[in-house]
Each structure stands twice: as structure tokens, then as C-alpha cells.
Design a protein around this motif. Sequence first.
Motif, PDB file in Angstrom:
ATOM      1  N   ASP A 115      21.443  42.110-116.205  1.00 23.67           N
ATOM      2  CA  ASP A 115      21.514  43.544-114.870  1.00 23.67           C
ATOM      3  C   ASP A 115      20.940  43.757-114.329  1.00 23.67           C
ATOM      4  O   ASP A 115      20.470  45.022-113.479  1.00 23.67           O
ATOM      5  N   GLY A 116      19.313  44.632-115.083  1.00 22.65           N
ATOM      6  CA  GLY A 116      17.986  45.049-114.902  1.00 22.65           C
ATOM      7  C   GLY A 116      19.451  46.958-115.214  1.00 22.65           C
ATOM      8  O   GLY A 116      18.787  47.367-114.497  1.00 22.65           O
ATOM      9  N   LEU A 117      19.497  47.084-115.570  1.00 17.87           N
ATOM     10  CA  LEU A 117      20.416  48.129-116.318  1.00 17.87           C
ATOM     11  C   LEU A 117      19.797  49.745-117.005  1.00 17.87           C
ATOM     12  O   LEU A 117      19.308  50.176-116.345  1.00 17.87           O
ATOM     13  N   HIS A 118      19.081  48.386-117.327  1.00 14.73           N
ATOM     14  CA  HIS A 118      18.291  49.689-118.489  1.00 14.73           C
ATOM     15  C   HIS A 118      17.017  50.472-117.412  1.00 14.73           C
ATOM     16  O   HIS A 118      16.605  51.502-117.930  1.00 14.73           O
ATOM     17  N   HIS A 119      16.154  49.022-116.835  1.00  9.87           N
ATOM     18  CA  HIS A 119      15.616  49.820-115.974  1.00  9.87           C
ATOM     19  C   HIS A 119      15.494  50.583-115.029  1.00  9.87           C
ATOM     20  O   HIS A 119      15.189  51.536-114.670  1.00  9.87           O
ATOM     21  N   GLU A 120      17.383  50.301-114.194  1.00  7.18           N
ATOM     22  CA  GLU A 120      17.751  51.437-113.519  1.00  7.18           C
ATOM     23  C   GLU A 120      17.852  52.844-114.273  1.00  7.18           C
ATOM     24  O   GLU A 120      17.660  54.352-113.511  1.00  7.18           O
ATOM     25  N   ALA A 121      18.300  52.556-115.681  1.00  2.24           N
ATOM     26  CA  ALA A 121      18.652  54.059-116.249  1.00  2.24           C
ATOM     27  C   ALA A 121      17.330  55.160-116.272  1.00  2.24           C
ATOM     28  O   ALA A 121      17.587  56.214-116.932  1.00  2.24           O
ATOM     29  N   GLY A 122      16.349  54.433-116.134  1.00  4.72           N
ATOM     30  CA  GLY A 122      15.118  55.206-116.856  1.00  4.72           C
ATOM     31  C   GLY A 122      14.252  54.348-118.299  1.00  4.72           C
ATOM     32  O   GLY A 122      12.983  55.037-117.995  1.00  4.72           O
ATOM     33  N   SER A 123      14.838  53.353-118.788  1.00  3.56           N
ATOM     34  CA  SER A 123      13.815  52.977-119.678  1.00  3.56           C
ATOM     35  C   SER A 123      12.615  52.256-119.381  1.00  3.56           C
ATOM     36  O   SER A 123      12.941  51.197-118.486  1.00  3.56           O
ATOM     37  N   ARG A 124      11.435  52.474-120.058  1.00  2.00           N
ATOM     38  CA  ARG A 124      10.150  51.853-118.953  1.00  2.00           C
ATOM     39  C   ARG A 124      10.029  50.599-120.200  1.00  2.00           C
ATOM     40  O   ARG A 124       9.209  49.854-119.131  1.00  2.00           O
ATOM     41  N   ARG A 125       9.837  50.879-121.852  1.00  3.17           N
ATOM     42  CA  ARG A 125       9.462  49.518-122.677  1.00  3.17           C
ATOM     43  C   ARG A 125      10.621  48.693-122.096  1.00  3.17           C
ATOM     44  O   ARG A 125      11.241  48.534-123.296  1.00  3.17           O
ATOM     45  N   ASN A 132      16.564  38.106-115.246  1.00  2.00           N
ATOM     46  CA  ASN A 132      17.740  38.982-114.775  1.00  2.00           C
ATOM     47  C   ASN A 132      18.029  38.252-112.832  1.00  2.00           C
ATOM     48  O   ASN A 132      16.930  37.435-112.301  1.00  2.00           O
ATOM     49  N   LEU A 133      19.029  39.242-112.732  1.00  2.00           N
ATOM     50  CA  LEU A 133      19.595  38.280-111.513  1.00  2.00           C
ATOM     51  C   LEU A 133      19.279  38.682-110.196  1.00  2.00           C
ATOM     52  O   LEU A 133      19.252  37.286-109.221  1.00  2.00           O
ATOM     53  N   ALA A 134      18.137  39.358-110.192  1.00  2.00           N
ATOM     54  CA  ALA A 134      17.737  40.266-109.339  1.00  2.00           C
ATOM     55  C   ALA A 134      16.222  39.607-108.663  1.00  2.00           C
ATOM     56  O   ALA A 134      16.338  39.499-107.647  1.00  2.00           O
ATOM     57  N   ARG A 135      16.237  38.293-109.844  1.00  2.00           N
ATOM     58  CA  ARG A 135      15.221  37.418-109.004  1.00  2.00           C
ATOM     59  C   ARG A 135      16.138  35.729-109.320  1.00  2.00           C
ATOM     60  O   ARG A 135      16.820  35.308-109.654  1.00  2.00           O
ATOM     61  N   VAL A 136      14.983  35.610-108.474  1.00  2.00           N
ATOM     62  CA  VAL A 136      15.379  33.835-108.007  1.00  2.00           C
ATOM     63  C   VAL A 136      14.300  32.654-107.884  1.00  2.00           C
ATOM     64  O   VAL A 136      13.020  33.647-107.410  1.00  2.00           O
ATOM     65  N   CYS A 137      14.732  31.967-108.467  1.00  2.00           N
ATOM     66  CA  CYS A 137      13.523  30.780-108.783  1.00  2.00           C
ATOM     67  C   CYS A 137      13.158  29.659-107.968  1.00  2.00           C
ATOM     68  O   CYS A 137      14.599  29.039-108.526  1.00  2.00           O
TER      69      CYS A 137
END
Length: 286
Positions: A115-125, A132-137
Motif C-alpha cells: 500500500d505504500g503507507l510507510h513511505h507516505e508516513a515518512g519512513s525513508r529506508r 507496490n500497487l501504485a505501479r503496473v508492469c
Amino acid sequence: MDPSQTLPGRTPVDEVAYARLREVVSGGGVVVLAGAGMSTASGIPDYRGPDGQRRVQPMQHDEFLASPENRRRYWARSYAGWRRFQAASPNESHRAVAQLERLGLVSGVITQNVDGLHHEAGSRRVLELHGNLARVCCLNCGEVYSREVVHDWLTEANPGFRVETQEVRPDGDVVIPEDDIARFHLARCVVCGSDQLKPDVVFFGGSVAKPLVEQAFAMVDHARSLLVLGSSLRVMSGYRFVRRAARLGIPVTVVTRGDTRAQEEVSLRVDALLGDVLPRLVADLA
């Protein structure tokens, strides 16, 4: 109201266990292994109930590859659920982990969530083990697209397609009638024309790329402790890192509700909701 208060299974925190947890985290060098329980307070449900039994049957990797009909079923359901899934925002547990990183206590996060929520919360590493569902290949030519772009293509290909539902499942899809699935049209890769567009995530039955696994092992190898948050560790994809830490003599702490698979490898277990533990931990250690 704190979202975590609406979740079942709320019990008082064991103060002795909490004190030991605080001591472990205060030493720094903590690598977090995050499971689905991290995101339940954001409105994204877990695959399993408190009894450890799977509540929903997700799309399997081989099933997705097998036929256009199966891909149509996946994308129709995923399209219908995407906006609600996308609207989820980080909860206090995500923010607490990010704050522990800023305090120099958490050195990295290995997340099983897509869900990408760690990135959105500010975690960097952050290492997204399952993608991540925000990407499609495109499985045919390898081209990568933003999920927003593919969602727009699907909207253009399916004018008037509307499914009313309040449900959100762990992988972002919803259950819809077969008649609606049958009339859904797939999007195609604009580079090669293939209909084999797939969210850039590891489906059940699929494998995490070996370089990514090795990167996660390296994070564990350099940790002073491994902190498992919101995972039953039923799936080997995450459990292997607990086994690795135990073999290396690295302490393993688990904070989650219910039983876990790693009974023998765990040094400390706190049976509690993350929202009852992590914000308090930040307040105590800041």
C-alpha cells in the motif's frame, strides 16, 4: 476516535512485556518487519482473522497468467476497488515507525504490504518485499506504468462501468457480480500491445526477486534486533527473516494480536494492537 479502537481483540498491554520492548528499541539498530496488521487501522483488512485462518482467497500468480478471462476478473475487481484502496492514509503506527527512524532507533523497514503507507508516513529506508500497487508492469515487454495511468486507460475502455461497494480487500480488489466482470474490457500495453498488464506486486504463489530477498537479508544481518509488527508470520516470505535473525543470534520481538508461527524463534512477544504500543513507545523514547 483512534481508528485502532474500532478493531476487535483490544486487550490491556502487558506492562512487563512493554518495558522489555522499550528497552530493546532504545538500544537502536532495529529493523522492522511489517505485516498486514500495520494497515488494518487505515481501513485495509488483513488476509487472516484472529484465528490465523485466511478470510479471503486472493488471485494466484499462475491463475493470473493462465488466461485473459482470469486477468479480466482481476482487473474488473481491482478497478472497482482502487479508489477506496488508494484513499487509505497512514495511521498512527506508520507514523510511529517513521518517528522511531528519525530518532535513530529504527535503521530500516521490510514491509510485506503493497500500500505504500510507510513511505507516505515518512519512513525513508523501506524495502517493499511484495511490491507496490501504485505501479503496473507489462509481463510481455517489461514496460512499467503508474497505476493512475492504467486506471485512466481502464476508465476509457469501460465507459459507464460503475460498481457500488463499501468493501476493500487486502490487495485492493472487491467482489463484484460475474455479469459485471464479463462486460469489462482489459487495457493493453501501449508499447507492445499485450493484455498482460499486472500490478507490480507478488501474487500468492509467486516469488520475490532474489536480489530483493538478499537485500532484506543484508538488512537483518546488520540489525541489533528484528521487530515484527502486525504479522502472524504464516507465510515463508516474511518468516524466513525471523529464522535468519534467530540463527544469527539477533533478538526477535513480535508485536501483534493472536498467535504467530515463530514461537521458538521469538525472544519477546507483546500481544497487543500496534496502536496501543507504538505511539506510546515514541512518546517514551523521544
